[in-house]
Design a protein around this motif. Structure first.
Motif, PDB file in Angstrom:
ATOM      1  N   ALA A   1       6.386   2.597   4.275  1.00 13.94           N
ATOM      2  CA  ALA A   1       6.619   1.454   5.162  1.00 13.94           C
ATOM      3  C   ALA A   1       7.475   1.854   6.359  1.00 13.94           C
ATOM      4  CB  ALA A   1       7.278   0.314   4.386  1.00 13.94           C
TER       5      ALA A   1
ATOM      6  N   ARG B   1       7.570   4.837   7.751  1.00 17.83           N
ATOM      7  CA  ARG B   1       6.686   5.619   8.630  1.00 17.83           C
ATOM      8  C   ARG B   1       5.703   4.713   9.361  1.00 17.83           C
ATOM      9  NH1 ARG B   1       3.771   9.364   5.106  1.00 17.83           N
ATOM     10  NH2 ARG B   1       2.924  10.244   7.014  1.00 17.83           N
ATOM     11  N   TYR B   2       5.220   3.697   8.676  1.00 22.35           N
ATOM     12  CA  TYR B   2       4.306   2.715   9.261  1.00 22.35           C
ATOM     13  C   TYR B   2       4.979   2.015  10.446  1.00 22.35           C
ATOM     14  CZ  TYR B   2       1.492  -1.635   9.191  1.00 22.35           C
ATOM     15  OH  TYR B   2       0.716  -2.719   9.506  1.00 22.35           O
TER      16      TYR B   2
ATOM     17  N   LEU C   1      -0.834   8.926   8.502  1.00 28.18           N
ATOM     18  CA  LEU C   1      -0.596   7.748   7.679  1.00 28.18           C
ATOM     19  C   LEU C   1      -1.855   7.088   7.128  1.00 28.18           C
ATOM     20  CD1 LEU C   1       2.156   5.793   9.637  1.00 28.18           C
ATOM     21  CD2 LEU C   1       2.287   6.540   7.277  1.00 28.18           C
ATOM     22  N   PHE C   2      -2.920   7.105   7.903  1.00 26.31           N
ATOM     23  CA  PHE C   2      -4.107   6.319   7.578  1.00 26.31           C
ATOM     24  C   PHE C   2      -5.289   7.206   7.207  1.00 26.31           C
ATOM     25  CE2 PHE C   2      -1.551   3.602  10.248  1.00 26.31           C
ATOM     26  CZ  PHE C   2      -1.739   2.327   9.732  1.00 26.31           C
TER      27      PHE C   2
ATOM     28  N   TYR D   1      -7.751  -2.209   9.476  1.00 26.03           N
ATOM     29  CA  TYR D   1      -6.541  -2.977   9.777  1.00 26.03           C
ATOM     30  C   TYR D   1      -6.982  -4.371  10.222  1.00 26.03           C
ATOM     31  CZ  TYR D   1      -2.099  -4.337  11.843  1.00 26.03           C
ATOM     32  OH  TYR D   1      -0.928  -4.991  12.131  1.00 26.03           O
TER      33      TYR D   1
ATOM     34  N   ASP E   1       2.980  -7.490   5.945  1.00 21.41           N
ATOM     35  CA  ASP E   1       1.741  -6.747   5.757  1.00 21.41           C
ATOM     36  C   ASP E   1       1.594  -6.352   4.303  1.00 21.41           C
ATOM     37  OD1 ASP E   1       1.313  -6.951   8.465  1.00 21.41           O
ATOM     38  OD2 ASP E   1       1.765  -4.865   8.912  1.00 21.41           O
TER      39      ASP E   1
ATOM     40  N   VAL F   1      -0.442  -3.429   2.265  1.00 23.11           N
ATOM     41  CA  VAL F   1      -1.198  -2.186   2.453  1.00 23.11           C
ATOM     42  C   VAL F   1      -1.760  -1.734   1.115  1.00 23.11           C
ATOM     43  CG1 VAL F   1       0.158  -1.457   4.468  1.00 23.11           C
ATOM     44  CG2 VAL F   1       0.821  -0.671   2.188  1.00 23.11           C
TER      45      VAL F   1
ATOM     46  N   ARG G   1      -2.348   7.678   1.399  1.00 25.69           N
ATOM     47  CA  ARG G   1      -2.591   7.297   2.794  1.00 25.69           C
ATOM     48  C   ARG G   1      -3.116   5.860   2.836  1.00 25.69           C
ATOM     49  NH1 ARG G   1      -6.290  11.747   5.292  1.00 25.69           N
ATOM     50  NH2 ARG G   1      -5.717  10.784   7.266  1.00 25.69           N
ATOM     51  N   ILE G   2      -2.762   5.151   3.866  1.00 22.58           N
ATOM     52  CA  ILE G   2      -3.148   3.748   3.996  1.00 22.58           C
ATOM     53  C   ILE G   2      -4.643   3.642   4.278  1.00 22.58           C
ATOM     54  CG2 ILE G   2      -2.825   1.632   5.329  1.00 22.58           C
ATOM     55  CD1 ILE G   2       0.050   2.673   5.945  1.00 22.58           C
TER      56      ILE G   2
ATOM     57  N   VAL H   1      -4.986  -2.496   5.646  1.00 21.93           N
ATOM     58  CA  VAL H   1      -3.822  -3.298   6.003  1.00 21.93           C
ATOM     59  C   VAL H   1      -4.301  -4.731   6.155  1.00 21.93           C
ATOM     60  CG1 VAL H   1      -2.015  -3.775   7.705  1.00 21.93           C
ATOM     61  CG2 VAL H   1      -2.699  -1.405   7.251  1.00 21.93           C
TER      62      VAL H   1
END
Length: 125
Positions: free
Chosen positions: A8, A10-11, A30-31, A37, A103, A105, A112-113, A116
């Motif tokens: 979170a 880092r997001y 991250l993703f 999203y 959010d 996630v 990795r996300i 979202v």
């Protein structure tokens, strides 16, 4: 196991990163490549979609800094957290942020996300 508190942080850092090259790197780290999203203002997919959304959010909320609010709540491959955006001087004065949301996630097996689901609690008209 995913450290959702660190994820979170880092997001939120990606929302604050104004250098386009550094932001693209954060999004890539991250993703997942096929991420989605979705919030009331956006429905984007992939790294380019997320990066473009972050750039647009920075333009719309120019001068604002994003911060986490409270703890991250997580289980299995999901986490939820609150965040807010406000100008630095408002943060320093302890004022009420003009933008507040939360959010949810969902991460993949590598942490990795992948999804979202964003919600806005307070957003200027």
């Amino acid at each position: 196991m995913t450290d959702f508190a660190a994820l979170a942080e880092r997001y939120v850092a990606a929302f604050n990163e104004t250098d386009a090259i550094a932001r693209k790197r954060l999004v890539s780290d991250l993703f997942t490549p096929g991420c989605r999203y979705v919030d009331p203002l956006a429905d984007v997919t992939g790294h380019d979609g997320v990066d473009g959304f972050l750039g647009a959010a920075q333009e719309q909320l120019a001068g604002c800094e994003f911060r986490l609010l409270g703890d991250v709540d997580a289980h299995h491959d999901r986490a939820r957290f609150r965040w807010a955006a406000a100008p630095a001087e408002l943060w320093a004065a302890g004022g009420e942020p003009p933008v507040i949301g939360f959010d949810v996630v969902v991460v993949d097996a590598d942490g990795r996300i992948d999804q979202v689901h964003g919600f806005l609690d307070v957003f200027p008209g």
